[in-house]
Design a protein around this motif. Structure first.
Motif, PDB file in Angstrom:
ATOM      1  N   ARG A 166      -0.048  53.362  30.556  1.00 12.10           N
ATOM      2  CA  ARG A 166       0.608  54.368  29.736  1.00 12.10           C
ATOM      3  C   ARG A 166       2.006  53.863  29.409  1.00 12.10           C
ATOM      4  O   ARG A 166       2.825  53.636  30.293  1.00 12.10           O
ATOM      5  CB  ARG A 166       0.679  55.695  30.491  1.00 12.10           C
ATOM      6  CG  ARG A 166       1.621  56.730  29.889  1.00 12.10           C
ATOM      7  CD  ARG A 166       1.249  57.127  28.484  1.00 12.10           C
ATOM      8  NE  ARG A 166       0.100  57.994  28.415  1.00 12.10           N
ATOM      9  CZ  ARG A 166      -0.422  58.442  27.281  1.00 12.10           C
ATOM     10  NH1 ARG A 166       0.097  58.070  26.125  1.00 12.10           N
ATOM     11  NH2 ARG A 166      -1.475  59.226  27.288  1.00 12.10           N
ATOM     12  N   LEU A 167       2.276  53.651  28.130  1.00 14.09           N
ATOM     13  CA  LEU A 167       3.568  53.149  27.676  1.00 14.09           C
ATOM     14  C   LEU A 167       4.283  54.226  26.871  1.00 14.09           C
ATOM     15  O   LEU A 167       3.649  54.992  26.140  1.00 14.09           O
ATOM     16  CB  LEU A 167       3.386  51.901  26.804  1.00 14.09           C
ATOM     17  CG  LEU A 167       2.674  50.709  27.453  1.00 14.09           C
ATOM     18  CD1 LEU A 167       2.537  49.576  26.449  1.00 14.09           C
ATOM     19  CD2 LEU A 167       3.414  50.242  28.695  1.00 14.09           C
ATOM     20  N   ARG A 168       5.594  54.263  27.015  1.00 14.42           N
ATOM     21  CA  ARG A 168       6.393  55.215  26.238  1.00 14.42           C
ATOM     22  C   ARG A 168       7.615  54.505  25.683  1.00 14.42           C
ATOM     23  O   ARG A 168       8.277  53.736  26.391  1.00 14.42           O
ATOM     24  CB  ARG A 168       6.836  56.398  27.104  1.00 14.42           C
ATOM     25  CG  ARG A 168       7.680  57.427  26.343  1.00 14.42           C
ATOM     26  CD  ARG A 168       7.906  58.673  27.172  1.00 14.42           C
ATOM     27  NE  ARG A 168       8.671  58.412  28.381  1.00 14.42           N
ATOM     28  CZ  ARG A 168      10.008  58.355  28.417  1.00 14.42           C
ATOM     29  NH1 ARG A 168      10.711  58.500  27.306  1.00 14.42           N
ATOM     30  NH2 ARG A 168      10.635  58.137  29.548  1.00 14.42           N
ATOM     31  N   LEU A 169       7.900  54.757  24.417  1.00 12.65           N
ATOM     32  CA  LEU A 169       9.073  54.181  23.775  1.00 12.65           C
ATOM     33  C   LEU A 169      10.240  55.154  23.913  1.00 12.65           C
ATOM     34  O   LEU A 169      10.093  56.352  23.649  1.00 12.65           O
ATOM     35  CB  LEU A 169       8.786  53.904  22.298  1.00 12.65           C
ATOM     36  CG  LEU A 169       9.856  53.118  21.532  1.00 12.65           C
ATOM     37  CD1 LEU A 169       9.997  51.710  22.091  1.00 12.65           C
ATOM     38  CD2 LEU A 169       9.516  53.065  20.044  1.00 12.65           C
ATOM     39  N   ALA A 170      11.380  54.643  24.346  1.00 14.37           N
ATOM     40  CA  ALA A 170      12.550  55.492  24.569  1.00 14.37           C
ATOM     41  C   ALA A 170      12.985  56.176  23.273  1.00 14.37           C
ATOM     42  O   ALA A 170      12.839  55.630  22.175  1.00 14.37           O
ATOM     43  CB  ALA A 170      13.701  54.655  25.122  1.00 14.37           C
ATOM     44  N   TRP A 171      13.532  57.379  23.427  1.00 10.88           N
ATOM     45  CA  TRP A 171      14.036  58.118  22.265  1.00 10.88           C
ATOM     46  C   TRP A 171      15.139  57.342  21.551  1.00 10.88           C
ATOM     47  O   TRP A 171      15.345  57.503  20.340  1.00 10.88           O
ATOM     48  CB  TRP A 171      14.583  59.476  22.712  1.00 10.88           C
ATOM     49  CG  TRP A 171      13.522  60.499  22.961  1.00 10.88           C
ATOM     50  CD1 TRP A 171      13.092  60.970  24.164  1.00 10.88           C
ATOM     51  CD2 TRP A 171      12.754  61.183  21.966  1.00 10.88           C
ATOM     52  NE1 TRP A 171      12.095  61.898  23.998  1.00 10.88           N
ATOM     53  CE2 TRP A 171      11.870  62.058  22.657  1.00 10.88           C
ATOM     54  CE3 TRP A 171      12.720  61.143  20.573  1.00 10.88           C
ATOM     55  CZ2 TRP A 171      10.974  62.879  21.988  1.00 10.88           C
ATOM     56  CZ3 TRP A 171      11.820  61.968  19.912  1.00 10.88           C
ATOM     57  CH2 TRP A 171      10.964  62.820  20.611  1.00 10.88           C
TER      58      TRP A 171
END
Length: 449
Positions: A362-367
């Motif tokens: 699970r990858l998330r790109l920073a705001w």
């Protein structure tokens, strides 16, 4: 559809499940924030829907639930069947969503592909609610069939443990509260309540393995391989698997290092000194994690890889193999495992603040990221752009640097087709304006470590 006629209860296998018994079966889920019930409209999942509603009358502490149906777009009737489930859920006061598997369908291994698509759709629906538990209606007959299918494939202890009542896979918890119940008790429950169900013709289609095992069950029972005997053996294997898991996890904790760029190393000496069964478990889990698979490779494939690694190490030689979408290298005292080029998941696009599953993570790109990015493997061309500092950060704790093939498997970020950063190596393109070092969050990414 008219309700099926009721029939008298003739044995324990035919006894309907009571509301109180259902509440006991669902009790382990009381601590969940919320759950999704996977309901197709077949007998098993219809019983799940009915019994959940009845159990809530006995145990109000059970969590809130929603009902999910998947229209695989494989049969003309599937949309109508999902609508029937939606109406039944609404009558019980439960929210319902129909999820559609769109796009082209594979020519081969259709059932496995449908299962993966179904689970991904349900996982995303759960995450949209902030929940993480999917409840499925697999029962004792399913457990027996799973045991037989895995036995035929040559599975080891873990595979022969069959399905667990609760386990984490594919980014969510999967609960199966009915594994101790024979199917006939579920159909008896529906019959007693006057509830009809949908028959999926694929359940009897001999093109599929599970249908063939189901048809073979009466003959096997005559030889002593009854459902009860098979399920009991699966339980025994599950107990053994738990014990072996502890030893495997201890070996992993000692021998394994997960690099933030996306590959893993095992200390070859520590790994090779372990008993064969524990080595196999450690290796299989590492391959599944790096390759993004839900499960490890077939046991016989892992056994061959294990033998090759042990033999090469004893002879003092290097070794390169591929298995399960992973490139495995034995070199300089380490077993390196990296995503195999051409076998890893296709690149994905992420907007700032968005998250997605990619290559089992699970990858998330920073705001704070300036815009849309593409996540994929670094590749050979990108590898050539790395500076000496990035190569140094790619090294194992022992100081050994990865091969060119391993470092080319690093997780990289691109914008409009232009490489901008490799967060796990602390590298960004010289002309990049944004500092991408903390942009990508995930299980294997530098920002989480």
């Amino acid at each position: 559809m008219a309700p099926r006629p009721r029939r008298p209860v003739s044995s324990a296998d035919d006894a309907p499940v009571s509301d109180r018994e259902a509440a006991q079966l669902f009790a382990p889920l009381r601590d969940r924030a919320g759950v999704a019930l996977g309901v197709s409209g077949g007998a098993d999942s219809s019983a799940l829907l009915h019994l959940w509603a009845r159990a809530r009358t006995v145990d109000p502490a059970l969590p809130p639930a929603m009902v999910l149906s998947v229209d695989h777009r494989l049969r003309a009737e599937s949309a109508t069947e999902a609508a029937i489930v939606a109406a039944r859920a609404a009558a019980l006061g439960l929210p319902h969503q129909t999820l559609a598997w769109t796009g082209p369908k594979p020519a081969g291994d259709l059932q496995a592909s449908a299962r993966r698509a179904r689970r991904a759709l349900m996982r995303d629906a759960l995450e949209a609610r902030g929940w993480d538990t999917l409840v499925l209606a697999h029962h004792a007959d399913d457990q027996a069939e799973t045991f037989l299918a895995r036995l035929a494939r040559g599975s080891g202890v873990v595979g022969l443990a069959a399905m667990a009542p609760l386990h984490r896979a594919e980014g969510m918890w999967i609960a199966r509260p009915f594994l101790a119940l024979p199917k006939r008790r579920l159909t008896a429950t529906l019959t007693a309540a006057g509830i009809d169900w949908i028959e999926d013709p694929s359940n009897a289609d001999r093109r599929f393995d599970r249908a063939r095992w189901r048809a073979a069950m009466p003959d096997l029972a005559a030889l002593g391989l009854t459902r009860e005997r098979l399920v009991a053996t699966a339980r025994a294997m599950a107990r053994a698997a738990v014990a072996l898991d502890g030893l495997g996890e201890a070996l992993t904790a000692t021998a394994e290092v997960v690099h933030p760029a996306g590959w893993t190393t095992l200390d070859a000496a520590t790994w090779a000194a372990a008993p064969e069964e524990i080595r196999l478990r450690c290796l299989s889990r590492a391959i599944a994690r790096v390759g993004g698979g839900d499960y490890g490779p077939r046991l016989d494939d892992v056994e061959r890889l294990d033998a090759a690694l042990i033999g090469a190490r004893a002879g003092g030689s290097a070794l390169v193999r591929t298995l399960g979408g992973v490139r495995i290298e034995l070199r300089r005292g380490l077993v390196w495992l990296a995503p195999e080029e051409g076998r890893v998941a296709a690149p994905i696009e992420l907007r700032p603040g968005a998250s997605a599953w990619w290559a089992g993570r699970r990858l998330r790109l920073a705001w704070e990221a300036p815009g849309m990015v593409t996540v994929g493997l670094l590749g050979e061309a990108g590898r050539g752009r790395l500076d000496s500092a990035a190569w140094g950060r790619a090294s194992a704790p022992s100081g050994v640097r990865p091969s060119a093939k391993v470092i080319a498997a690093a997780t990289a970020l691109s914008v409009d087709g232009r490489l901008v950063a490799v967060p796990g190596l602390g590298w960004r393109a010289p002309d990049a304006v944004h500092d991408w070092s903390g942009a990508l969050f995930g299980a294997d990414c530098a920002a989480d470590r």
